[in-house]
Design an enzyme around this catalytic site. Structure first.
Site, mmCIF file in Angstrom:
data_model
loop_
_atom_site.group_PDB
_atom_site.id
_atom_site.type_symbol
_atom_site.label_atom_id
_atom_site.label_comp_id
_atom_site.label_asym_id
_atom_site.label_seq_id
_atom_site.Cartn_x
_atom_site.Cartn_y
_atom_site.Cartn_z
ATOM 1 N N TYR A 1 0.820 -1.207 0.000
ATOM 2 C CA TYR A 1 0.000 0.000 0.000
ATOM 3 C C TYR A 1 0.860 1.267 0.000
ATOM 4 C CZ TYR A 1 -4.207 -2.765 0.839
ATOM 5 O OH TYR A 1 -5.259 -3.643 0.718
ATOM 6 N N CYS B 1 3.490 5.748 11.236
ATOM 7 C CA CYS B 1 2.231 6.502 11.124
ATOM 8 C C CYS B 1 1.655 6.840 12.495
ATOM 9 C CB CYS B 1 1.220 5.758 10.272
ATOM 10 S SG CYS B 1 0.992 4.065 10.772
#
Lengths: 350, 350, 350, 350
Positions: B12, B151
């Site tokens: 991704y 993240c």
């Protein structure tokens, strides 16, 4: 630089027009109207636009002001409301791109039949161009009044044009089953859009005849030169964005996979926003993979045993199904490169 | 034009690097590696990229070829795997932006403690720059090895930097509760990412201590010059994209709303990708409204009765939390305008 | 057979009361009121109940009729509305189970502070029993006025009771982070519950102090006999059902995993609806796996480095968080087996 | 008390059999097999069942032991696997309810055509009863081998039976468009079931001819006594549970709404698990409102302009589409009340 006004700018389609036009190199939004959010900056409701469009404030609709401040007007208002604005806007020399259904149908009687009102401007109907470039690109050049297609109609038409153009299907038995995300219903909360009710739903609606059929039949008639009978049944599913049309048609003659590949390629190879998805992952069009973009992914399959052709078109209902297609038509009408502002890459996964 | 290689391009984050770099005016992707999809075009798995990147085929990792065909390498591989590539890539003069955790921590002992291995290149740790522009912009200019933040760490740090910088909270009692979408787990199917199991879930994990705390504490120490003790607990929720950090801290002194507005504004007003959301709709940061973009929306609240400050940061975990932040650091490192390729507007609703 | 009236029967909690009581062997619903759907059968809005409850029609609230036709009244109305009905219902000898907040707090001043009104019946406050069997089982036997707990409060309390009872945490630094599904907001459509806005959201709210803290502190004070300071911050996520409370507390003394297992087991082993989930799949409580049932799954973890205890409780907000807990209290109050009508197995996957 | 073995008890259908049979007053599960989870308690994977079924441990398949410990066997194994077990189980006198496709088709050639193998027990095919009570209730009484219908086939058949029985449609042009939730794909993670890929998807599959058509045509032939040609195209949508069949058929004669009401009522009025939803909220069948239950909601509409009938059936694919229907057939086969264990009320909202 073309100055643009958006009438009805606080809904989802209005928001998408703002998102798309922000980076458009030849357009600038100078007016954005909203009755409900008058006086507020556009990011007051379009949270995604925070920090962009500094200074753009929602106003009431003031046609004189719009005439002064803009060259082109996008109308993103409920069906029926465009009738109030379009004649006046055209009169003062503005170009109009109407995203409602008010000018999509050529035959005034169709408004009585499908929308329940007598159309007050039948002459304008004949001047309006149905804003699907894949059918009317030439007429769109220089057009002053563009009737931007409905989202379900866009998906339905894109799945069927090659079959109709090459005259290989029974035009009287066209079944279109559409699945749509919740943003298609607009930005106003209703019981059926309430999250606990919508999420997980698979709900058919408008089952006795959906209005978009009127434009689908009209355009397929235009493409084929023949009479067409189609049925379109939408189903609300729990996606947010996206519409998939699954069209079921019977082959008139012996049509094989290779024939279909040829037809679809012939019709769509040069289209900047149509991509053919066939037997390569993910196998068939899926609106998930065009989200945020103006692409339409189309594909097909044959159930040979039954001579049944299934053709598919997947779009983002708010982009190719609304704001994006409107900007595409705008680009053509104004003589710009067709893809300006629309070089949006779908987001995956989303 | 800078030639770019992406090692690990089929996941991704790799897909997002491809999406972002496609329109980057100063970068061109010349190499994209993937063991699993070697020999296939990039759209074979990144369905959204169909029709773009014609001719770009996944290859095996071949460092010699990468050295020949590229100037900068993005590493988007599992933790531990970057160690194999980085020293060699630096040696032949390439710039490296590593999205794994392998070079984020300064103290080699932290790798033993948090990742369970002895770091083989402690000297490189001191050369690597932690790739968060909001903390290390100056050191990023000209940097050769950039360790792009995690993240969860990105969201956590952005919610806390102003409070720590202005020294108003108890640095030993920082509680960070993070909620994350399913894309954070990557593109490989697992039982917990299986749709019937994930959708509708609210599932805490890594509850005895999440690895990203190591970088959060390191960077908050750097910002404050003091010892910091923080806890970060992620919760899988059923969004696809997005991470929200809710940080709970106790005010050391009497701090009011106006003070917080001043601190957050001082720290973030000039940041191109940080937007402050405070008492204007939608009220608080919500990752939904940054999806697809490099924005971080930050905000705060005080529960005055308890002197408890709650601060929030919402990001798209694959953009500001991964590929976008890496491109932002790339732009700074190469002397480009920081926002190149990143002028992505969030999509709403999506 | 006990005759039951439900005032406010058309909302989600009302619907759950109808679902649960349908198979209750000792109760029969004789009255269901709804202003909006007066005159319609209950399945008119509770589509799931089609074919059941033949003949049960929504009516207006008529207290005389209710007194005639029922022995027990469940009130499932907005906060403030119960005040109108409760005194009269008690006066005519009915038992009342109020699912609103109107009788949950013992101290009348708390109503001024948290709900903004002077409570008109302070005497009734002292008679009302807070309807959480895990705290007040004995007082519930024979009770005439039961104030059923809020859903966030239920999850919060269940995650904290053992820690508070055994006096192992700092009672002045309790941070409760709650994640909740969309059904918690009720059945009325709003902008924030509109599917395109809610799905994919992670949205904090009531961040300056959530009202349910008042009952959480009151009950923890009751359990501990000491002063308690707690903060509760809810976050809307995109589940439909379910609430997870993640409670962060600091250990006062050296507390290990085995100690926690012992405490939680001691407190909950005999509770018919509390299940301990600890280091057995799925690892931690997840409301997904109690959906449709009255179970609360509880668990815990220690971040030893920080002496930070994280404790979890997962409930179905409409069952253990509302209708189910109310029926559980009803069973106790009337001397029935506590699990009657509540032998509902969670549905997985859903 | 009937002793029941479940072969293949760790998948979703196995889990539903366990959920349903737990409260069945005449059945007790004595054996639950699972290769993968052998030795673990059933709640190890069926998290919802924690605290129930104490002592039931997954075992390997041991037919001798099963013969000793059980009277009836439910087979919930992949297609092809039942062939190994069924003959032996019948031989030792057990009743068998097979949820796979291995015994659904009467004509052995259909196995070659649709499943790609020569069926080894053609004699058993003629003995097996297709387990849909709405078609074969009488043959189910006392049956020893029941082939439980596929979920898509169940929805398709229920939407069509009245139209076929009353001979009002063109039997050679039946188009069935099915939308299904993710649980239909089973409990094993795959790329297309990976949450980031599945959520938001609208994905057609098996478009060249879905295997369930074989049983749909067989059963419609049985009902009508005539040749039938049907097409069934499933579409993966982002629900977890639920299947909706939308069947498109052309009326042979003038059929009006009242006729359809009469036909559907005649066929289904006495069916304990079929509910007719027609022009009463929510308007049309929606699988969301049968989740968790054995109900099938059926409905219809006519697009009069085209003589096109649209009929709908909504089921929970794991209950009426699998475990629930199997238990319904079990009840009939063993002479119990048909609804035993199946008095499950759908959960709303969920």
């Amino acid at each position: 630089m073309v100055n643009v006004a958006i009438i009805g700018a606080s809904g989802y389609t209005g928001g998408e027009l703002l998102r798309i036009l922000f980076h458009h190199p030849e357009a600038e939004v100078t007016v954005a109207t909203s009755r409900e959010y008058k006086g507020k900056p556009v990011h007051y409701i379009h949270f995604n636009l925070r920090g962009l469009y500094r200074g753009l404030i929602f106003t009431d609709v003031n046609l004189d002001l719009i005439a002064k401040k803009s060259d082109v007007v996008f109308l993103s208002v409920p069906h029926g409301a465009s009738l109030k604005y379009v004649p006046k806007l055209l009169e003062v020399g503005l170009k109009v791109i109407d995203l409602s259904a008010d000018f999509r149908l050529k035959n005034p009687e169709d408004y009585v039949k499908w929308y329940g009102y007598e159309h007050p401007y039948p002459d304008l109907l004949s001047k309006a161009v149905y804003g699907m470039p894949e059918i009317h690109r030439d007429e769109l050049r220089g057009a002053n009044l563009i009737a931007s297609p409905g989202c379900n109609a866009t998906a339905a038409l894109l799945s069927l044009i090659p079959l109709v153009k090459f005259n290989v299907i029974d035009l009287h038995k066209i079944v279109i089953d559409v699945k749509v995300g919740s943003s298609e219903g607009g930005s106003k909360p209703t019981l059926s859009s309430h999250h606990p009710e919508r999420e997980g739903s698979i709900r058919p609606y408008s089952t006795e005849g959906h209005r978009h059929v009127a434009e689908v039949e009209q355009e397929l008639r235009y493409v084929s030169g023949k009479d067409v009978k189609a049925s379109l049944t939408p189903h609300a599913v729990s996606s947010i964005r996206g519409a998939l049309a699954t069209s079921y048609t019977w082959a008139l003659k012996d049509v094989g996979e290779v024939d279909l590949i040829r037809m679809f390629t012939k019709v769509y190879a040069k289209e900047p926003f149509v991509r053919i998805v066939h037997k390569s992952p993910p196998g068939h069009p899926n609106p998930k993979y065009v989200v945020g973009s103006n692409y339409a992914d189309v594909g097909f399959s044959i159930e040979a045993r039954l001579s049944l052709i299934k053709s598919f078109a997947a779009i983002d209902n708010l982009v190719k199904g609304a704001a994006g297609q409107a900007v595409q038509a705008f680009n053509i009408a104004l003589g710009f490169k067709e893809t300006l502002g629309l070089e949006l890459i779908p987001i995956k996964p989303v």
